[in-house]
Design a protein around this motif. Sequence first.
Motif, PDB file in Angstrom:
ATOM      1  N   ALA A  63      38.222  42.902  43.518  1.00  0.00           N
ATOM      2  CA  ALA A  63      36.991  43.431  42.923  1.00  0.00           C
ATOM      3  C   ALA A  63      36.608  44.766  43.549  1.00  0.00           C
ATOM      4  O   ALA A  63      36.184  45.695  42.850  1.00  0.00           O
ATOM      5  N   ASP A  64      36.769  44.890  44.865  1.00  0.00           N
ATOM      6  CA  ASP A  64      36.450  46.147  45.555  1.00  0.00           C
ATOM      7  C   ASP A  64      37.374  47.257  45.069  1.00  0.00           C
ATOM      8  O   ASP A  64      36.929  48.383  44.779  1.00  0.00           O
ATOM      9  N   ALA A  65      38.657  46.951  44.965  1.00  0.00           N
ATOM     10  CA  ALA A  65      39.622  47.959  44.519  1.00  0.00           C
ATOM     11  C   ALA A  65      39.320  48.423  43.099  1.00  0.00           C
ATOM     12  O   ALA A  65      39.353  49.623  42.804  1.00  0.00           O
ATOM     13  N   LYS A  66      39.017  47.497  42.213  1.00  0.00           N
ATOM     14  CA  LYS A  66      38.732  47.862  40.820  1.00  0.00           C
ATOM     15  C   LYS A  66      37.454  48.679  40.722  1.00  0.00           C
ATOM     16  O   LYS A  66      37.381  49.644  39.949  1.00  0.00           O
ATOM     17  N   LEU A 116      37.948  50.607  37.342  1.00  0.00           N
ATOM     18  CA  LEU A 116      38.711  49.837  36.366  1.00  0.00           C
ATOM     19  C   LEU A 116      37.876  48.634  35.957  1.00  0.00           C
ATOM     20  O   LEU A 116      37.300  47.951  36.802  1.00  0.00           O
ATOM     21  N   THR A 117      37.819  48.359  34.660  1.00  0.00           N
ATOM     22  CA  THR A 117      36.937  47.298  34.175  1.00  0.00           C
ATOM     23  C   THR A 117      37.657  46.128  33.539  1.00  0.00           C
ATOM     24  O   THR A 117      37.050  45.071  33.338  1.00  0.00           O
ATOM     25  N   ASP A 118      38.940  46.286  33.193  1.00  0.00           N
ATOM     26  CA  ASP A 118      39.641  45.149  32.591  1.00  0.00           C
ATOM     27  C   ASP A 118      40.686  44.619  33.565  1.00  0.00           C
ATOM     28  O   ASP A 118      40.861  45.130  34.659  1.00  0.00           O
ATOM     29  N   ALA A 119      41.381  43.573  33.140  1.00  0.00           N
ATOM     30  CA  ALA A 119      42.329  42.891  34.023  1.00  0.00           C
ATOM     31  C   ALA A 119      43.773  43.318  33.783  1.00  0.00           C
ATOM     32  O   ALA A 119      44.692  42.724  34.367  1.00  0.00           O
ATOM     33  N   ARG A 164      46.939  44.263  43.054  1.00  0.00           N
ATOM     34  CA  ARG A 164      47.072  43.323  44.160  1.00  0.00           C
ATOM     35  C   ARG A 164      48.315  43.646  45.001  1.00  0.00           C
ATOM     36  O   ARG A 164      48.307  43.520  46.225  1.00  0.00           O
ATOM     37  N   THR A 165      49.386  44.082  44.335  1.00  0.00           N
ATOM     38  CA  THR A 165      50.587  44.476  45.071  1.00  0.00           C
ATOM     39  C   THR A 165      50.312  45.697  45.937  1.00  0.00           C
ATOM     40  O   THR A 165      50.733  45.775  47.095  1.00  0.00           O
TER      41      THR A 165
END
Length: 270
Positions: free
Chosen positions: A95-98, A103-106, A113-114
């Motif tokens: 969540a912090d990275a996005k 970035l708002t979508d998945a 994550r990588t």
Amino acid sequence: MPYDLGATARLTAECRDPGGTLTTAGSASVTVTLPDGTTTTPVANESGTGRYVVDYATAQAGRHVIRWVFIDPADAHTDSFDVREAAPPGILSLADAKRYLRLTDAAEDDELRTWIESITAGIEGMCGPVIIRTVTHRIDLRRAASITLRDTPVVELLALEPLHTGGTSYAPADLDVDPDTGIVRRLDGGTFVGSLISTTRVGRLIVPAALTAAARIILRHLWQTRQGPQRPTMGTPDFDVNEPTPSFGYAIPNRALQLMEPYRLPPGVG
């Protein structure tokens, strides 16, 4: 991208005849070799002409090797996939990275994550463990007044036991541990003898804000360079990358290095 431990990995393969045409095989088998060397043979199902699929529920972390073998026509494929450990270390949350990258979508969560895992490994390579974990190491010595644990900072020495049956064990309550240097001494002034196994909790109970900020800067740098040979327009050379670092090559901008400097391991440590 790696799968999370316990997630289902969808494995696919195609059977083609010598001319390259997708063909239903007379028989199809798949063998999955797990990280511990054991194997399992899940049932392969045909999802379309010559296209086969297996849904495999992961149970071990690490590299898995997949071997597909088809008969009539004869064809074979070898592939692999990785499974993350149950709690992979991450200096940033997803969540912090996005939020930092807006970035708002998945759609790119797996790639993010990588990157987070890679950045964490690089920062820990330069500053020592950041995320709390338990590690086990072997210490070989004859007789010594002190021993030095491999990873610092040390949160807690959990056990110091002999490698071989009949050796001497040392109760953590009877030892003094310097959390910053990892040096362990006996409170009674005695010596350590024999080969030992240390079990230690290492990392930082509170992650310094400077290291979190450095991780965000590195993430933005890697995310931008991934999208093409463009240079970030941050307005300062602090975001340039002038020289390689041992853990990351040219991946760390100057400003991130400046933030990490107070926590850097001494030369030759780590």
